[in-house]
Design a protein around this motif. Structure first.
Motif, PDB file in Angstrom:
ATOM      1  N   GLY A   1       0.831  -1.194   0.000  1.00  0.00           N
ATOM      2  CA  GLY A   1       0.000   0.000   0.000  1.00  0.00           C
ATOM      3  C   GLY A   1       0.863   1.240   0.000  1.00  0.00           C
ATOM      4  O   GLY A   1       2.090   1.165   0.173  1.00  0.00           O
ATOM      5  N   PRO A   2       0.267   2.427  -0.201  1.00  0.00           N
ATOM      6  CA  PRO A   2       1.037   3.673  -0.251  1.00  0.00           C
ATOM      7  C   PRO A   2       1.874   3.938   0.995  1.00  0.00           C
ATOM      8  O   PRO A   2       2.904   4.608   0.916  1.00  0.00           O
TER       9      PRO A   2
ATOM     10  N   ASP B   1       3.855   4.270  -8.878  1.00  0.00           N
ATOM     11  CA  ASP B   1       3.004   3.329  -8.141  1.00  0.00           C
ATOM     12  C   ASP B   1       1.802   4.047  -7.536  1.00  0.00           C
ATOM     13  O   ASP B   1       1.866   5.232  -7.207  1.00  0.00           O
ATOM     14  N   PHE B   2       0.721   3.313  -7.390  1.00  0.00           N
ATOM     15  CA  PHE B   2      -0.506   3.811  -6.760  1.00  0.00           C
ATOM     16  C   PHE B   2      -1.049   5.058  -7.454  1.00  0.00           C
ATOM     17  O   PHE B   2      -1.580   5.968  -6.815  1.00  0.00           O
TER      18      PHE B   2
ATOM     19  N   VAL C   1       2.606   9.199  -6.901  1.00  0.00           N
ATOM     20  CA  VAL C   1       2.702   9.760  -5.550  1.00  0.00           C
ATOM     21  C   VAL C   1       3.991  10.556  -5.430  1.00  0.00           C
ATOM     22  O   VAL C   1       5.058  10.109  -5.860  1.00  0.00           O
TER      23      VAL C   1
ATOM     24  N   PHE D   1      -0.912  12.722  -3.609  1.00  0.00           N
ATOM     25  CA  PHE D   1      -1.416  11.636  -4.446  1.00  0.00           C
ATOM     26  C   PHE D   1      -2.097  12.186  -5.689  1.00  0.00           C
ATOM     27  O   PHE D   1      -2.959  13.057  -5.596  1.00  0.00           O
TER      28      PHE D   1
ATOM     29  N   ASP E   1      -3.875  10.142  -7.595  1.00  0.00           N
ATOM     30  CA  ASP E   1      -5.124   9.379  -7.608  1.00  0.00           C
ATOM     31  C   ASP E   1      -5.808   9.535  -6.249  1.00  0.00           C
ATOM     32  O   ASP E   1      -5.323   9.010  -5.242  1.00  0.00           O
TER      33      ASP E   1
ATOM     34  N   LYS F   1      -8.206   8.063  -4.999  1.00  0.00           N
ATOM     35  CA  LYS F   1      -8.581   6.781  -4.402  1.00  0.00           C
ATOM     36  C   LYS F   1      -7.433   6.164  -3.606  1.00  0.00           C
ATOM     37  O   LYS F   1      -7.672   5.320  -2.734  1.00  0.00           O
ATOM     38  N   ALA F   2      -6.194   6.564  -3.910  1.00  0.00           N
ATOM     39  CA  ALA F   2      -5.039   6.009  -3.198  1.00  0.00           C
ATOM     40  C   ALA F   2      -4.706   6.794  -1.941  1.00  0.00           C
ATOM     41  O   ALA F   2      -3.863   6.372  -1.145  1.00  0.00           O
ATOM     42  N   HIS F   3      -5.374   7.924  -1.734  1.00  0.00           N
ATOM     43  CA  HIS F   3      -5.039   8.812  -0.619  1.00  0.00           C
ATOM     44  C   HIS F   3      -5.261   8.136   0.729  1.00  0.00           C
ATOM     45  O   HIS F   3      -6.290   7.495   0.965  1.00  0.00           O
TER      46      HIS F   3
ATOM     47  N   THR G   1      -4.205  15.332  -2.036  1.00  0.00           N
ATOM     48  CA  THR G   1      -4.333  14.901  -3.420  1.00  0.00           C
ATOM     49  C   THR G   1      -4.141  16.122  -4.315  1.00  0.00           C
ATOM     50  O   THR G   1      -4.249  17.271  -3.865  1.00  0.00           O
TER      51      THR G   1
END
Length: 462
Positions: A130-131, A211-212, A215, A228, A230, A232-234, A244
């Motif tokens: 994960g991030p 990635d993700f 970032v 971020f 994206d 959704k990755a936050h 974001t």
């Protein structure tokens, strides 16, 4: 993309591999990494030894990062240090590889004279679940050897020589002496011609990763942040301010608090008017091609005529940038522009410091119509967006970059972002808290700006 390739804007400055010996050496290394070989007799490689032609042949455009693991590299020549890095999933990889080659150039020159050097860049993180795992990337380690293990064999002989010199009975140890002689047949004289790679570890503070969804990790700021692309990755992460790229007000405020950005109009040494005028041109081209308005050959006069036809559809960024352009050329009061204004991120650049290149990359993502800055600082995003543009815009951008940027890359970078920092650590000077990244008008007057003090320029970031 063919137009970009033809103009040297994509896959440019790669190293050509066209000799039988080099192809054979490359295949030995490739066999170790992928278990496959190339049937090509000529191809091109980047700084890491990655070849887009071989990637296409193997139907694997990421073959030097097998199974998504650490990035592998293949060196055939130290001249690879001048090549770009393709498919970079971590923004610092090219700098790390170039530093490694430069620091070990004489050793690598000797090694590549007889074999290919195969190596790995280890981020010391076993798996990205994960991030949050990105915060663990603080140090990159490079391990490298030839396909014939010359470095490891030389290290073994060096250890035997040290035993011979230090052990009291070394002079009479026939087994040790015989082992040294046998090992020397493989490595040569490591005393006169030592084979040992220096500087294989590199600290990493700030980086961007694909990635993700993309970032930015910026630890060198007073308030470390993770940004971020994206939403959704936050995630929330202890020790970082997380945002974001949609949270423009928060990003602007963070840039201001950490003194990471400055207005182009007042940046020391910047010729602001031509920079701002070109940004306006880029925005007009984008709007005109979207609206189907003919821009002819894309001259400034033709773009102004196209702008007159846009009416209410004229991009909102134009108003703020035009006001700033008038200020740069004629003086007067500062235009009040804050982070809610679409022109805001087009009108600032990163301040000198360790995160400068990464901040300029972030600003290009927040202001993607400035295609020149986007191409220079964020090529992965540039290539992705290029494929979505209309044919007229693709033609204009490719022609502009080939004509205006390719002929003087370093001069353009210096003009846009300021000169490259020196090797010395930047001096930290006491400074009053700025009103936004612009500072205050009174502070600029003390630095010699011949303009009357006004209310803080551009307002405050909300």
């Amino acid at each position: 993309m063919k137009r970009l390739i033809e103009k040297g804007l994509m896959f440019g400055n790669l190293i050509r591999v066209n000799s039988t010996a080099w192809v054979a050496l490359y295949n030995r290394a490739l066999k170790k990494v992928t278990g496959k070989e190339t049937a090509l007799t000529e191809f091109h490689i980047d700084i890491s030894g990655y070849s887009p032609e071989i990637g296409d042949e193997l139907d694997d455009m990421d073959y030097l990062r097998p199974d998504g693991g650490n990035r592998q590299f293949i060196l055939l020549t130290t001249e690879q240090k001048t090549a770009p890095l393709l498919n970079a999933d971590l923004s610092v990889l090219r700098d790390v590889l170039r530093a490694f080659i430069t620091e070990n150039e004489s050793q690598l020159f000797s090694l590549t004279a007889r074999d290919a050097v195969l190596g790995e860049i280890d981020d010391q993180v076993w798996q990205f679940s994960g991030p949050a795992d990105l915060a663990a990337i603080r140090h990159l380690t490079i391990s490298a050897d030839t396909t014939g293990n010359h470095v490891a064999e030389a290290d073994r002989l060096t250890a035997l020589i040290e035993r011979f010199r230090t052990e009291p009975d070394g002079w009479w140890d026939d087994v040790l002496i015989a082992e040294m002689i046998e090992q020397a047949k493989k490595t040569g004289d490591v005393v006169r011609n030592p084979v040992h790679l220096q500087q294989t570890g590199f600290d990493v503070q700030d980086f961007w990763t694909s990635d993700f969804g993309g970032v930015y990790v910026i630890r060198s700021a007073k308030q470390p942040a993770m940004i971020f692309s994206d939403p959704k990755a936050h995630i929330d992460l202890p020790g970082f301010q997380t945002m974001t790229t949609l949270q423009v007000n928060q990003i602007a405020a963070w840039l201001a608090r950490n003194a990471l950005a400055e207005p182009i109009a007042s940046a020391r040494g910047a010729d602001a008017a031509p920079i701002l005028r070109q940004k306006i041109d880029f925005i007009l081209v984008d709007a005109a091609t979207r609206l189907g308005i003919d821009t002819g050959s894309g001259t400034r006069a033709e773009l102004r005529r196209a702008a007159a036809r846009m009416g209410a559809q004229l991009p909102s960024e134009i108003r703020g940038l035009s006001a700033l352009l008038r200020y740069s050329e004629q003086g007067g009061d500062w235009p009040v522009i804050d982070s809610a204004d679409p022109a805001y991120f087009y009108a600032i650049r990163a301040t000198p410091g360790p995160a400068r290149e990464l901040i300029n990359r972030l600003l290009s993502e927040l202001g993607p119509s400035d295609v020149r800055q986007l191409f220079i600082t964020h090529k992965p995003l540039f290539y992705r967006l290029y494929q979505t543009w209309s044919e007229p815009k693709q033609a204009y951008v490719a022609e502009f970059l080939a004509r205006e940027y390719q002929i003087d890359k370093q001069g353009t970078r210096d003009a846009l972002f300021g000169p490259e920092p020196g090797m010395a650590e930047p001096e930290v000077t006491a400074r009053a808290a700025p009103a936004g990244p612009w500072g205050s008008a009174r502070a600029r007057l003390s630095e010699g700006a011949a303009r009357p003090p006004v209310t803080p320029p551009w307002g405050f970031s909300r």
